[in-house]
Structures are given as C-alpha cells and as structure tokens.
Write an enzyme that holds these catalytic residues in place. Structure first.
Site, PDB file in Angstrom:
ATOM      1  N   ASP A  88       0.874  -1.171   0.000  1.00  0.00           N
ATOM      2  CA  ASP A  88       0.000   0.000   0.000  1.00  0.00           C
ATOM      3  C   ASP A  88       0.910   1.220   0.000  1.00  0.00           C
ATOM      4  OD1 ASP A  88      -2.168  -1.681   0.291  1.00  0.00           O
ATOM      5  OD2 ASP A  88      -2.787  -0.912   2.245  1.00  0.00           O
ATOM      6  N   HIS A 145       5.028  -7.381   0.158  1.00  0.00           N
ATOM      7  CA  HIS A 145       4.679  -8.670  -0.419  1.00  0.00           C
ATOM      8  C   HIS A 145       5.360  -8.845  -1.779  1.00  0.00           C
ATOM      9  CE1 HIS A 145       1.266  -9.645   2.454  1.00  0.00           C
ATOM     10  NE2 HIS A 145       1.607  -8.401   2.786  1.00  0.00           N
ATOM     11  N   SER A 251       8.687   3.656   4.901  1.00  0.00           N
ATOM     12  CA  SER A 251       9.770   4.026   4.009  1.00  0.00           C
ATOM     13  C   SER A 251       9.378   3.844   2.552  1.00  0.00           C
ATOM     14  CB  SER A 251      11.033   3.241   4.329  1.00  0.00           C
ATOM     15  OG  SER A 251      12.134   3.827   3.683  1.00  0.00           O
TER      16      SER A 251
END
Length: 284
Positions: A88, A145, A251
C-alpha cells in the site's frame, strides 16, 4: 533550489541517534501509554483499523506491533496481472533504466550500481530494464509482499544515510535512494532476475525479511551479504502476494526488472495512491 533549501535541516539533524531512539521507544511495552500513543497516531493519520486483523487498538502491546499489523484475509485481492503492487502506498516514479540511471525526481537521477551496493555485474542485468519506486506513508500498511513468484538468490544490507524519503525530500536530496540505508533482495523468477529493495529512512527503526528476521540493527559501516541457492531443496521460495518483509516505521520500496516487453498499468502516474495486490505491469 527551494526543495534543496527545505531539506537543509535534515543534513543537520542527528538522524542515526533519532532513529535508534525511535526504534527503542517503539519496541517498549508501556501499557496504557502505548495504547494512547497508538490512538493518537490512528486519529492523526486516519488509519483504517477496520482492515486490520486486530482492530482493537488496546490489543497491541508495542507501537511496532501496531505498525506492522496484519490485514484481514481478503481485503487486498490480487489482480490478474503478471506483476502486482507489493505494498500500500503511493507511486513515486516508474519507467525505464537508461545508461545505469534511474529517475528520482525532476533534475535528479541516481546510479543503479550505487543502489544495489556497488555490484556492477548485478546492475548490468537491468540495463535498459524497468524500475518502480513506491512510497509508504505513516498511515499505510507496512508489510511488503511479492510482486510475482520468486526464489531468493542474494540479500545485501547496505549501510547509509537516514534521510526522510517523502516526496519533498526526493525532490531535494540528490541520489536519495542510493544514499540511504537499504536491504537489497535479489530473486530469480520465471521471467529472469528481479530486485526488491527496502529503503530505510529517518525514524525507521529496522527492516526485516521473513527468511532472516530483523536485518538492521546492527548498523555497521560495511556492506553485508548473504547468498542463497535458489535451486536448493531448502530454497526460499515465495509466491506472488506472499509477505517477504516489513518496515518497523515506514519508508520506500524500489523494484528493478530486466529488459523486456514490460508494460506498466496505464492508470499509473507519479503521486497516485496504490494498494497491495493491484495490477502493476504485464509482459506483452
């Protein structure tokens, strides 16, 4: 010039000390104090706790526990695409790698070789390839992921600076992502090698992978590398959409793909918000 002026204080801040302190505080169990800190963070950044596997703020014993929270199953379906977004966040930049250079922001490029820790042979595999840089803001889900299936071949921890990685800093600090501390993960895939890089920043207490655990700290001055046999019986094999790592405070992720007929999602544009699992690119 205005962007460079706006980031000038970051050159003066004791970033390493601030980051070490933040990591220490975020890992402490402080009961109601921790709960109140999390509550205020959720309110300030409008974190959607309804998506979290544990929506009750009081269930998190430490801030790191909250920050690396898992999502409920099914809230991030995987698109039917060759490459999916691994996080995200928001799109910083994406495009082609030309003459060992990656576009950072207007007026700024940086070296692929420097990004991967000085390994020119590795960088050469991505000449005329593609890159994507994705920024995770404080409110985002902070697990990373896999964009596609991969077999781990190498991991490198590259010490560096700890500048902020927000859009303003990206426009004001030359070579930002090749200067900050980072963890370089090299995978083999059915389409060839690809690299997924976790870039540290101010207040990022540590970065971790599912196969190694916490990579940093320690924060030394030497590059550290771990080699893995992608063809071994005990190889680290991760499927598209599986978790591969996480940030303990947020980050940026940078991905490198080799030359080939790769076409990014036509809806993508710098600054656009993205979600884990959405279509990133397809091979023609």
């Amino acid at each position: 010039m205005s962007h460079r002026f706006s980031v000038l204080p970051q050159y003066l801040l004791p970033k390493q000390a601030l980051t070490a302190f933040a990591g220490f505080v975020a890992s402490r169990e402080r009961g109601w104090i921790t709960t109140e800190i999390i509550r205020r963070f959720v309110a300030k950044y409008q974190v959607n706790m309804e998506e979290a596997a544990r929506s009750d703020i009081a269930s998190y014993l430490t801030f790191n526990d909250f920050f690396t929270r898992a999502l409920k199953p099914g809230v991030r379906p995987l698109a039917d695409a060759d490459l999916i977004s691994p996080v995200d966040g928001a799109i910083s930049q994406f495009g082609r790698i030309e003459h060992d250079q990656i576009f950072q922001a207007k007026g700024h490029h940086y070296s692929t070789t420097a990004l991967v820790g000085g390994d020119a042979a590795l960088a050469a595999q991505f000449q005329n390839g593609s890159f994507a840089t994705l920024y995770l803001s404080p409110k985002d889900y902070h697990r990373i992921h896999m964009p596609c299936d991969g077999r781990l071949a190498r991991m490198v921890h590259v010490p560096g600076e700890l500048f902020s990685v927000n859009p303003v800093t990206a426009r004001g600090v030359p070579g930002l992502f090749a200067r900050n501390e980072r963890v370089v993960c090299v995978f083999d895939s059915p389409r060839g090698p690809f690299v997924l890089i976790l870039v540290g920043a101010t207040i990022v207490g540590s970065m971790a992978t599912v196969w190694h655990g916490v990579v940093n700290p320690p924060r030394g001055k030497q590059v550290r590398a771990w080699d893995y046999d992608p063809n071994a019986e005990a190889a680290v094999v991760l499927r598209r959409g599986e978790e591969m790592g996480r940030f303990l405070l947020g980050s940026t992720v940078v991905m490198l793909f080799p030359a080939g007929p790769l076409h990014f999602n036509p809806d993508w544009a710098p600054g656009r918000l993205i979600r884990l699992g959405e279509a990133m690119a397809n091979y023609a």
